[in-house]
Motif scaffolding. Sequence first.
Motif, short mmCIF file in Angstrom:
data_model
loop_
_atom_site.label_atom_id
_atom_site.label_comp_id
_atom_site.label_asym_id
_atom_site.label_seq_id
_atom_site.Cartn_x
_atom_site.Cartn_y
_atom_site.Cartn_z
N LEU A 183 38.31 93.17 12.93
CA LEU A 183 37.48 92.11 12.38
C LEU A 183 36.25 92.68 11.69
O LEU A 183 35.88 92.25 10.59
N TYR A 222 34.11 82.94 2.09
CA TYR A 222 33.69 84.00 1.18
C TYR A 222 33.44 83.50 -0.24
O TYR A 222 33.00 84.26 -1.10
N SER A 241 37.33 94.45 8.32
CA SER A 241 37.72 93.51 7.27
C SER A 241 36.52 92.75 6.72
O SER A 241 36.31 92.66 5.51
N ASP A 242 35.71 92.19 7.62
CA ASP A 242 34.58 91.39 7.18
C ASP A 242 33.52 92.26 6.51
O ASP A 242 32.96 91.88 5.47
N ARG A 288 32.31 91.73 2.59
CA ARG A 288 30.93 91.38 2.26
C ARG A 288 30.25 92.49 1.46
O ARG A 288 29.53 92.22 0.49
N GLN A 345 42.58 84.63 14.92
CA GLN A 345 41.70 85.15 13.90
C GLN A 345 42.40 85.14 12.54
O GLN A 345 43.53 85.60 12.41
N HIS A 355 33.48 81.67 8.18
CA HIS A 355 32.73 82.12 7.00
C HIS A 355 33.59 81.95 5.76
O HIS A 355 34.71 82.47 5.71
N LEU A 371 41.72 86.51 8.79
CA LEU A 371 40.87 87.51 8.14
C LEU A 371 40.92 87.37 6.62
O LEU A 371 41.87 86.83 6.06
N HIS A 372 39.91 87.92 5.97
CA HIS A 372 39.99 88.14 4.52
C HIS A 372 41.13 89.13 4.30
O HIS A 372 41.29 90.09 5.05
N ARG A 383 37.26 83.19 6.58
CA ARG A 383 37.38 83.88 7.87
C ARG A 383 37.19 82.86 8.99
O ARG A 383 36.19 82.15 9.03
#
Length: 427
Positions: free
Chosen positions: A365, A201, A368-369, A373, A309, A199, A311-312, A290
């Motif tokens: 996860l 962002y 963070s996501d 968002r 992974q 994804h 992450l943002h 992400r």
Amino acid sequence: MPVADPSSPTPAGTGAGIPLHDVLIVGGGLVGASLAIALDRIGVDVGMVEATAAGTLPAVFDERNLSFAEATVHALTALGVMQELRAATGAIERIHVSRRGDFGRSVLDAARYGRREFGRVVVARDFGEALEARLSALTRLTRYRPARFVSLEGGDGDARAVRVEQGGAERVLRARLLVAADGTRSGVRDALGIGTQEHDYGQSLFVTRLRSTRAPDGTAYERLTAHGPTALLPRGDRHYGLIHGVAREQADAVASLDEAAFLTRVQDAFGWRAGRFVACGARNVYPAIRVVAREVADSRAVLVGNAAQTLHPIGAQGFNLGLRDALTLAELIAYARQDGDNDCGSDALLSAYVRRRREDRDRTLAFSDGLARLTANDAPLLRPLRSLGLFAADRMPSLQAALVGGAMGYRGDVPALCRGTNQDGQP
């Protein structure tokens, strides 16, 4: 410390001149290097494939500011890394979260929970130098550098075979366990055929150090906007570590700003609670993307850190999560060896790894996501809900306790070193 030489094809191991390691780590960055140190202390023979030459730090060890959770500080102290840091680190005693345009804010205070701090702020370059100091003292590590992963080779049931390029020539290495610690765009992950969920962002993150008229007082600030966070981390050199998020389409224009104009922009996004911003260092910019591997293990292979992974950076979870990957793996290998099983890549061990990492990984996860968002969504109907959430986080002890536990690195089945104990439960 052994350093592999292409002219000497058998620096460690056996088998028709092909080195055989207990564990072969591809990637010598933050997580890969930490894992090598953790494995060495329990007597594991480790090979590490590194892209950079001796005397050169990987590019990841730049001016980025790393937020080490308390669990991470415990672990890196036990591994002897924190003691090698030559530059001062900054204590995170409070965490202040707010969002531009929303009412309310949340403040987490370590003293309220009987702690002096939630963690420490460390400059990535300084951390890289400390890791290198520890790596240079290891006795069981063979370093293949500069070298790069080329492909997987046909192996047998007891080991993975890997082809690497070093010094203009290719060679094959074997390992009972192959560890992919080669970052977001992992070549090992691709070779294993493990897919990802991604994804974008739509944000670019500017990273630098920043000086204000008000010196850091132990407060880490997270100011959220529709285009990403503006975070200030209290460094140990009287500067703040800055992360400033902008919409991707504005990144080139922001990059072209002179220092004064950039500071004005950051001041407008952040406000004045940390004083007037007067100077900043060189700026680096990174995309906020992400990338999550659909699986974290394969036959005699495992993914850790950003290969598993990415992450943002909101909430500063990435490296802390990756280190817990590495330490959980090292802990399981230690337990197996105590039981007389020296096969670091057995199906049973990797199945246990997947089980133990599931809760921590999934919860981190999701946190963070979800935060990235939710805070980036500027829909008017969400504003009162976010304000209510910030108010609740500041007033409800149970919610605060959950946030504090996550901020300090305690989610799921945490490795013993993160709790300040060894594998036997002793301090």
